[in-house]
Design a protein around this motif. Structure first.
Motif, short mmCIF file in Angstrom:
data_model
loop_
_atom_site.label_atom_id
_atom_site.label_comp_id
_atom_site.label_asym_id
_atom_site.label_seq_id
_atom_site.Cartn_x
_atom_site.Cartn_y
_atom_site.Cartn_z
N ASP A 416 0.85 -1.19 0.00
CA ASP A 416 0.00 0.00 0.00
C ASP A 416 0.89 1.24 0.00
O ASP A 416 1.86 1.33 0.77
CB ASP A 416 -0.90 0.02 1.24
N MET A 417 0.59 2.19 -0.89
CA MET A 417 1.38 3.42 -0.95
C MET A 417 1.02 4.29 0.25
O MET A 417 -0.16 4.53 0.54
CB MET A 417 1.12 4.16 -2.25
N ASP A 418 2.03 4.77 0.94
CA ASP A 418 1.82 5.54 2.16
C ASP A 418 1.31 6.95 1.84
O ASP A 418 1.87 7.64 0.97
CB ASP A 418 3.14 5.64 2.95
N HIS A 419 0.28 7.37 2.55
CA HIS A 419 -0.26 8.73 2.45
C HIS A 419 -0.54 9.13 1.00
O HIS A 419 -0.27 10.26 0.58
CB HIS A 419 0.72 9.74 3.06
N VAL A 423 -0.91 12.85 -2.03
CA VAL A 423 -0.41 13.07 -3.39
C VAL A 423 -1.51 13.69 -4.25
O VAL A 423 -1.29 14.69 -4.95
CB VAL A 423 0.09 11.74 -4.01
N ASN A 424 -2.70 13.09 -4.19
CA ASN A 424 -3.83 13.64 -4.97
C ASN A 424 -4.22 15.03 -4.48
O ASN A 424 -4.48 15.93 -5.28
CB ASN A 424 -5.03 12.70 -4.87
N ASP A 425 -4.25 15.22 -3.15
CA ASP A 425 -4.67 16.52 -2.60
C ASP A 425 -3.67 17.62 -2.92
O ASP A 425 -4.06 18.74 -3.26
CB ASP A 425 -4.86 16.41 -1.09
N ASP A 426 -2.36 17.31 -2.80
CA ASP A 426 -1.33 18.34 -2.95
C ASP A 426 -0.91 18.55 -4.40
O ASP A 426 -0.52 19.67 -4.78
CB ASP A 426 -0.09 17.97 -2.13
N GLU A 459 -4.70 2.68 -4.30
CA GLU A 459 -3.24 2.68 -4.19
C GLU A 459 -2.71 1.36 -3.64
O GLU A 459 -1.57 1.28 -3.19
CB GLU A 459 -2.79 3.84 -3.29
N GLU A 460 -3.53 0.32 -3.68
CA GLU A 460 -3.15 -0.98 -3.11
C GLU A 460 -2.79 -1.96 -4.21
O GLU A 460 -3.49 -2.11 -5.21
CB GLU A 460 -4.31 -1.54 -2.28
N PHE A 461 -1.63 -2.63 -4.02
CA PHE A 461 -1.13 -3.60 -4.98
C PHE A 461 -0.84 -4.92 -4.27
O PHE A 461 -0.84 -4.99 -3.04
CB PHE A 461 0.17 -3.08 -5.63
N LEU A 462 -0.61 -5.94 -5.08
CA LEU A 462 -0.32 -7.26 -4.52
C LEU A 462 0.66 -7.98 -5.42
O LEU A 462 0.56 -7.91 -6.65
CB LEU A 462 -1.63 -8.05 -4.38
N LEU A 463 1.63 -8.67 -4.81
CA LEU A 463 2.59 -9.50 -5.54
C LEU A 463 2.41 -10.94 -5.11
O LEU A 463 2.25 -11.24 -3.93
CB LEU A 463 4.02 -9.05 -5.26
N VAL A 464 2.46 -11.85 -6.08
CA VAL A 464 2.45 -13.29 -5.79
C VAL A 464 3.78 -13.84 -6.29
O VAL A 464 4.13 -13.68 -7.47
CB VAL A 464 1.28 -14.01 -6.50
#
Length: 541
Positions: A416-419, A423-426, A459-464
């Motif tokens: 998960d990308m932090d905060h 990024v979108n707001d600023d 902003e959530e990703f997953l690796l297998v």
């Protein structure tokens, strides 16, 4: 010999046709399927049942089944010499393909419908083919051709003693005129004459429907009339017509039309500049549970609420509706791609069986390629081009089975990308999209061909990681943390910096997908709670 307890096949077919006329499509499906289940049904009766079943399935929104039954009906009808019914079935297929955005297939069938109608000499069949042809060209963005065909259809309907054709000719041409007028206005071109033409056509459609006592037609026409009046700035009459249409729809149980009329009343308030009233009305509509069955109305409401809140300076609310609108549009695109893929595959299978001897390999390959392309689209995130959640749900169980069969370790990393909201707001959503694309590239860099990188959502990703121990997965994720931390984010926006948090879990013997991913998710939250920009390993179940 038919059982005395069962109605005759031709009686069932007559009842099925009556169900279509009365809008009882679930009943019609049961009646048509009952005919197909009868061992004594002739090929003619089976084709008739499939013709009706295709229409009932279409009205219920089951486009795949509609196309399948329509094509099977044509197998018999194309050799029967019954040109009118050939044209009718092709018109049904036109609707099914058009409603799912497959305009190339729709155009092919509408040309056949028009040709067979004209050869048959039936003015009514030609009217319906012209009407469907106008709809296809409008969907393809050829508005001038759509208007021309709509005018031809209306002119033909005036020569036929058929009230339904008269209504459809008037209402559809009015609707096409409205759409063209809205397009002209968006380009800054005067659309007044076209809107006045649309107004005259739809007023006449209302009168025709009312004279017939056809409440559903009248509700549709009054709803279209409201849209035209709003465009013309006739707000008082628009409100009156929307209220009348709503009362009519409510009295006859047309729930979808009633909800659309509610939205129109809010649009009238908006057009009058009463943004607070319009916003309150639309917010109230979103609370109605029945809206879950009408994604198009949900999209309309969220788009209007986004625009009105933005105009009123309520930017937080505007952002909330924009995000919901984006999610709805993305889901609609993905769902449509999945339906298109299956319809093309079904079409290919039926047409191969029907035309195997005469069909070229090139045409078959083109359809297969298109079906594969749409299948890929349905399973791919449109922004990052990574596999999406739908692809994960399809691919993960086989990977788990292979891991267990071969006794190989299998690990998953939840990322998960932090905060990211900052990024979108600023920096704006465009920069946010660039960040997500860059993140996708970093994920591809740490995965092998046999691994899987997925955008789960937001902003959530997953690796297998296939055939990978927990220690190896931790090393890879450690490199990922460093690569994200050291990436030159400043090239995307001044003073931009990004990090990620990661939770890693190894698949345990007998563990379910849900349990495994839940452990990885818990580890991810542990990493966030510990300060972010770090890795946490899941506890053993």
């Amino acid at each position: 010999m038919e059982s005395i307890l069962e109605p005759a096949i031709d009686v069932l077919l007559a009842e099925c046709e009556q169900s279509s006329a009365n809008g009882r499509h679930l009943d019609g499906v049961g009646q048509a399927e009952a005919v197909l289940a009868r061992p004594g049904a002739t090929k003619r009766q089976q084709a008739h049942a499939r013709e009706l079943l295709a229409l009932h399935r279409l009205r219920l929104g089951d486009y795949e089944a509609s196309v399948q039954q329509g094509l099977l009906a044509l197998e018999y009808l194309d050799g029967s010499g019954d040109l009118i019914r050939q044209s009718t079935v092709n018109c049904t297929l036109v609707l099914a393909y058009s409603d799912t955005g497959l305009y190339e297939q729709a155009l092919r069938h509408v040309l056949v419908a028009l040709e067979t109608a004209r050869v048959s000499g039936s003015a009514l069949a030609e009217f319906w083919a012209l009407s469907r042809s106008s709809m296809v060209h409008e969907g393809m963005g050829e508005s001038e051709r759509a208007l021309e065909l709509g005018q031809q259809a209306l002119a033909m309907s005036r020569t036929i003693d058929d009230p339904a054709a008269r209504f459809v000719g008037l209402n559809n041409l009015g609707d096409t005129s409205l759409t063209q007028a809205q397009t002209l206005r968006a380009r800054g071109v005067d659309a007044g004459p076209l809107l006045k033409q649309a107004l005259l056509l739809v007023r006449e459609a209302v009168s025709v429907a009312h004279a017939q006592g056809h409440s559903f037609y009248e509700s549709i026409a009054r709803t279209n009339l409201v849209s035209i009046l709003i465009e013309l700035g006739e707000h008082a009459e628009a409100r009156e017509q929307a209220s009348r249409a709503r009362r009519l729809a409510k009295a006859h149980g047309f729930r979808s039309l009633e909800e659309n009329n509610d939205a129109q009343l809010a649009e009238v308030a908006r057009a009058e500049g009463r943004l607070d009233d319009a916003t309150e009305m639309m917010n109230a509509q979103l609370l109605v549970a029945a809206l879950g069955d009408d994604p198009a109305l949900h999209i309309l409401l969220h788009r209007s609420l986004y625009e009105m809140n933005k105009e009123a300076g309520r930017f937080e609310q505007a952002l909330l509706h924009h995000e919901k609108l984006h999610a709805l549009m993305l889901k609609r695109t993905t769902d449509t791609a999945g339906i298109q893929s299956q319809m093309l595959i079904n079409t290919l299978g039926i047409e191969q069986a029907r035309h195997e001897a005469e069909r070229s390999q090139r045409d078959a390959e083109r359809l297969r390629s298109r079906a594969a392309e749409l299948d890929l689209q349905a399973n791919t995130d449109p922004l990052t081009r990574l596999p999406n959640r739908r692809a994960l749900d399809r691919e993960l169980p086989p990977l788990m089975g292979l891991s267990r069969d071969r006794r190989q370790p299998l690990c998953v990393a939840m990322i998960d990308m932090d905060h990211f909201k900052r990024v979108n707001d600023d920096h704006g959503h465009a920069t946010g999209d660039q960040v997500l694309n860059a993140m996708a590239s970093l994920l591809r860099a740490v995965t092998r061909e046999r691994d899987m990188a997925v955008r789960v959502g937001g902003e959530e990703f997953l690796l297998v990681f296939a055939d990978t121990t927990l220690e190896q997965a931790e090393l890879v994720c450690g490199r990922l943390l460093a690569s994200v931390r050291d990436y030159h984010w400043g090239a995307l926006a001044p003073r931009l910096a990004c990090t990620v948090s990661v939770g890693v879990a190894e698949l345990m013997p007998g563990e379910t997908v849900v349990g495994w991913l839940a452990r990885a998710d818990a580890a991810l939250y542990a990493a966030k709670d510990a300060g972010r920009d770090q890795l946490a390993t899941a506890a053993v179940a």
